[in-house]
Design an enzyme around this catalytic site. Structure first.
Site, PDB file in Angstrom:
ATOM      1  N   SER A 161       0.816  -1.212   0.000  1.00  0.00           N
ATOM      2  CA  SER A 161       0.000   0.000   0.000  1.00  0.00           C
ATOM      3  C   SER A 161       0.850   1.262   0.000  1.00  0.00           C
ATOM      4  CB  SER A 161      -0.885   0.013   1.243  1.00  0.00           C
ATOM      5  OG  SER A 161      -0.051   0.012   2.411  1.00  0.00           O
ATOM      6  N   ASN A 214      -0.146  10.959  12.853  1.00  0.00           N
ATOM      7  CA  ASN A 214      -1.391  10.362  12.353  1.00  0.00           C
ATOM      8  C   ASN A 214      -2.578  11.296  12.497  1.00  0.00           C
ATOM      9  OD1 ASN A 214       0.395   8.017  13.512  1.00  0.00           O
ATOM     10  ND2 ASN A 214      -0.914   7.058  11.959  1.00  0.00           N
ATOM     11  N   ASP A 215      -2.770  11.819  13.707  1.00  0.00           N
ATOM     12  CA  ASP A 215      -3.986  12.571  13.987  1.00  0.00           C
ATOM     13  C   ASP A 215      -4.027  13.920  13.290  1.00  0.00           C
ATOM     14  OD1 ASP A 215      -4.732  10.502  15.638  1.00  0.00           O
ATOM     15  OD2 ASP A 215      -4.065  11.491  17.483  1.00  0.00           O
ATOM     16  N   SER A 249      -5.663   8.430   4.281  1.00  0.00           N
ATOM     17  CA  SER A 249      -5.194   7.064   4.482  1.00  0.00           C
ATOM     18  C   SER A 249      -4.066   6.830   3.487  1.00  0.00           C
ATOM     19  CB  SER A 249      -6.332   6.068   4.231  1.00  0.00           C
ATOM     20  OG  SER A 249      -5.834   4.752   4.055  1.00  0.00           O
ATOM     21  N   THR A 256      13.612  -1.559 -47.791  1.00  0.00           N
ATOM     22  CA  THR A 256      12.594  -2.398 -47.177  1.00  0.00           C
ATOM     23  C   THR A 256      13.205  -3.772 -46.988  1.00  0.00           C
ATOM     24  OG1 THR A 256      11.677  -3.017 -49.332  1.00  0.00           O
ATOM     25  CG2 THR A 256      10.689  -1.120 -48.229  1.00  0.00           C
ATOM     26  N   HIS A 257      12.931  -4.429 -45.881  1.00  0.00           N
ATOM     27  CA  HIS A 257      13.564  -5.707 -45.531  1.00  0.00           C
ATOM     28  C   HIS A 257      15.088  -5.558 -45.436  1.00  0.00           C
ATOM     29  CE1 HIS A 257       9.796  -7.956 -46.370  1.00  0.00           C
ATOM     30  NE2 HIS A 257       9.644  -7.036 -47.319  1.00  0.00           N
ATOM     31  N   SER A 297      36.812   2.053 -28.648  1.00  0.00           N
ATOM     32  CA  SER A 297      37.392   0.753 -28.357  1.00  0.00           C
ATOM     33  C   SER A 297      38.606   0.898 -27.465  1.00  0.00           C
ATOM     34  CB  SER A 297      37.793   0.039 -29.659  1.00  0.00           C
ATOM     35  OG  SER A 297      38.488  -1.163 -29.381  1.00  0.00           O
ATOM     36  N   SER A 298      38.786  -0.076 -26.578  1.00  0.00           N
ATOM     37  CA  SER A 298      39.972  -0.090 -25.723  1.00  0.00           C
ATOM     38  C   SER A 298      41.165  -0.735 -26.418  1.00  0.00           C
ATOM     39  CB  SER A 298      39.659  -0.847 -24.430  1.00  0.00           C
ATOM     40  OG  SER A 298      39.326  -2.193 -24.733  1.00  0.00           O
ATOM     41  N   LYS A 341      38.641   3.879 -33.560  1.00  0.00           N
ATOM     42  CA  LYS A 341      37.259   3.411 -33.717  1.00  0.00           C
ATOM     43  C   LYS A 341      36.319   4.336 -32.941  1.00  0.00           C
ATOM     44  CE  LYS A 341      34.711  -0.956 -33.740  1.00  0.00           C
ATOM     45  NZ  LYS A 341      33.471  -0.582 -33.063  1.00  0.00           N
ATOM     46  N   ASN A 356      32.141   4.804 -32.034  1.00  0.00           N
ATOM     47  CA  ASN A 356      30.868   4.087 -32.047  1.00  0.00           C
ATOM     48  C   ASN A 356      29.679   5.039 -31.876  1.00  0.00           C
ATOM     49  OD1 ASN A 356      32.255   1.634 -32.219  1.00  0.00           O
ATOM     50  ND2 ASN A 356      32.374   1.428 -29.997  1.00  0.00           N
ATOM     51  N   GLU A 375      23.046   3.871 -29.028  1.00  0.00           N
ATOM     52  CA  GLU A 375      23.127   2.630 -28.256  1.00  0.00           C
ATOM     53  C   GLU A 375      22.549   2.824 -26.852  1.00  0.00           C
ATOM     54  OE1 GLU A 375      27.106   0.727 -30.402  1.00  0.00           O
ATOM     55  OE2 GLU A 375      27.268   1.640 -28.418  1.00  0.00           O
TER      56      GLU A 375
END
Length: 461
Positions: A101, A128-129, A136, A184-185, A315-316, A321, A323, A328
């Site tokens: 809850s 509370n009071d 609630s 396409t495809h 790249s290491s 390189k 990316n 990503e």
């Protein structure tokens, strides 16, 4: 317990509990900390902000309705506002995976606010009071889910998606006359312009914004005033409407009481609906991010249609390189959001009789998804789409060799003859125009007109 930590003793209806001496919370929060050492994840900042706002509005309304003394209500509201603003986040340690809850988080807020209000008044304010007067956990937490999600969509996600549309449209106008090979495809197809391709993305994001906006009116319907089971016991008869009016005035959003408190407390259908729309946005952004990755692929053996901004070494071990790191990261965000939606859907089924008992995890996943998608959309706009360059020479060379251009000759020489030309052009790696000139009686001018890639992109819509 930490042997170096100093503690004080607090008491609740179950007895005594040791609480860190400097903690603003009390016994019930400490019991939750002890009971749920599960993830280390606490409720998100936007949720705590909404919870503080709810407590502030409730105190002010209760004072106007004669349910709280004015000075007590003022102290509670001031403390709740500081909670909403983030001044006391360190005092909200309860794990997301807690009582279903969200009672532990509601009492965490009540106890912190009561302590702060007591300090301000110099007399005890009861968690509370007084802080929880007319409330609630069962109506506060569903209300906080709706309020936090509604505010987060307005402040974060909707502006981020609008920014994404703006950047895509700017680039589309800039690249209106640049023709490329359609696919396409993942196979070569008829040519399109960059503007047409980007226009498709823009339309997807605009549709996502429309779908997101369609949920907002239902998010604005609140459970507050239903109290424990929907009957409104212990809340003033006018509390629900007055509370919604106060919250609307504070936020500028048309919050209103739910038509059925029983539905608002026992079900989380609107949260499930919103999560589904967030999943749809994730699918949209993943499509755009993956298209960008493919278009950027290479630079020698891929499509190499565009070059994305170089942001970091890729790249290491492979020097030089680079990316497509932002696309990503965006696809990972999208995967997370799709997973979050599954969690919200499963949690939404947990409305047993008069209460859903997976409220905290619904809140956590919804708000994480909203924040992630907002950040991803902005990164995609500002650090990817705004800065990519088009490799026009490479695109035009590939376009000239595209055998699918022969489609433009179908109505003149027929499908079979066109297919024969395409096969020969592909096998010999010669331009379609050159092969068509040998195999048809069409003049050079006719072939130039029929096979003009830009003309082909303007043939229909």
């Amino acid at each position: 317990m930490d042997s170096d930590q100093r503690y004080r003793t607090e008491r609740d209806s179950m007895g005594e509990v040791k609480v860190p001496e400097d903690a603003l919370y009390g016994a019930q929060t400490q019991r939750a900390v002890d009971n749920f050492p599960l993830s280390g994840l606490t409720m998100p900042r936007p949720f705590i902000a909404a919870l503080g706002l709810i407590k502030s509005c409730a105190a002010q309304v209760n004072a106007r309705l004669g349910q709280l003394d004015a000075d007590v209500a003022t102290a509670i509201a001031a403390a709740a506002d500081r909670v909403s603003e983030g001044d006391y986040d360190a005092h909200f340690p309860v794990d997301v995976f807690q009582t279903g809850s969200g009672t532990s988080t509601n009492m965490n807020a009540n106890e912190v606010i009561a302590t702060l209000a007591s300090q301000a008044l110099g007399t005890r304010v009861h968690a509370n009071d007084q802080v929880n007067r007319g409330q609630s956990s069962n109506d506060v937490i569903p209300t906080a889910i709706h309020v936090s999600a509604r505010l987060a969509c307005r402040a974060q996600l909707q502006p981020a998606l609008e920014r994404l549309v703006e950047v895509i449209d700017d680039r589309a106008r800039e690249l209106d006359a640049v023709v490329k090979t359609g696919r396409t495809h993942l196979m070569d197809a008829l040519p399109i312009t960059f503007a047409q391709e980007l226009g498709g993305w823009s339309a997807q994001v605009r549709d996502s914004l429309e779908r997101l906006a369609s949920v907002m009116p239902r998010l604005e319907r609140l459970a507050q005033g239903g109290t424990a089971v929907g009957t409104g016991v212990n809340a003033h008869p006018d509390f629900a409407q007055r509370f919604a009016d106060e919250l609307a005035a504070r936020t500028g959003i048309a919050f209103r009481p739910a038509a059925s408190f029983f539905a608002a407390i026992s079900g989380q259908d609107t949260a499930v609906e919103l999560s589904g729309q967030l999943r749809g946005i994730a699918v949209c952004l993943m499509k755009i991010a993956n298209d960008l990755r493919w278009m950027n692929s290479g630079p020698l053996t891929g499509l190499a249609e565009i070059s994305l901004p170089a942001l970091q070494p890729g790249s290491s071990i492979m020097p030089g390189k680079v990316n497509p790191v932002i696309p990503e990261a965006v696809t990972m965000v999208c995967a997370q959001v799709i997973g979050n939606d599954t969690t919200v859907a499963l949690a939404g089924q947990s409305g047993n009789f008069q209460l859903n008992t997976m409220l905290p995890v619904i809140a956590c996943n919804l708000l994480q998804s909203i924040g992630l998608l907002a950040n991803a959309a902005r990164l995609l706009a500002d650090r990817t789409l705004a800065g990519f360059t088009v490799n026009e020479a490479h695109i035009q060379a590939a376009l000239a060799r595209n055998p699918i251009l022969v489609t433009a000759l179908n109505e003149v020489i027929g499908y079979d003859k066109s297919a024969e030309i395409a096969k020969i052009a592909y096998a010999t790696q010669r331009p379609i125009r050159e092969v068509a000139a040998e195999m048809t009686g069409l003049s050079g001018a006719e072939l130039d007109s029929l096979l003009d890639p830009l003309h082909l992109t303007r043939s229909g819509r």
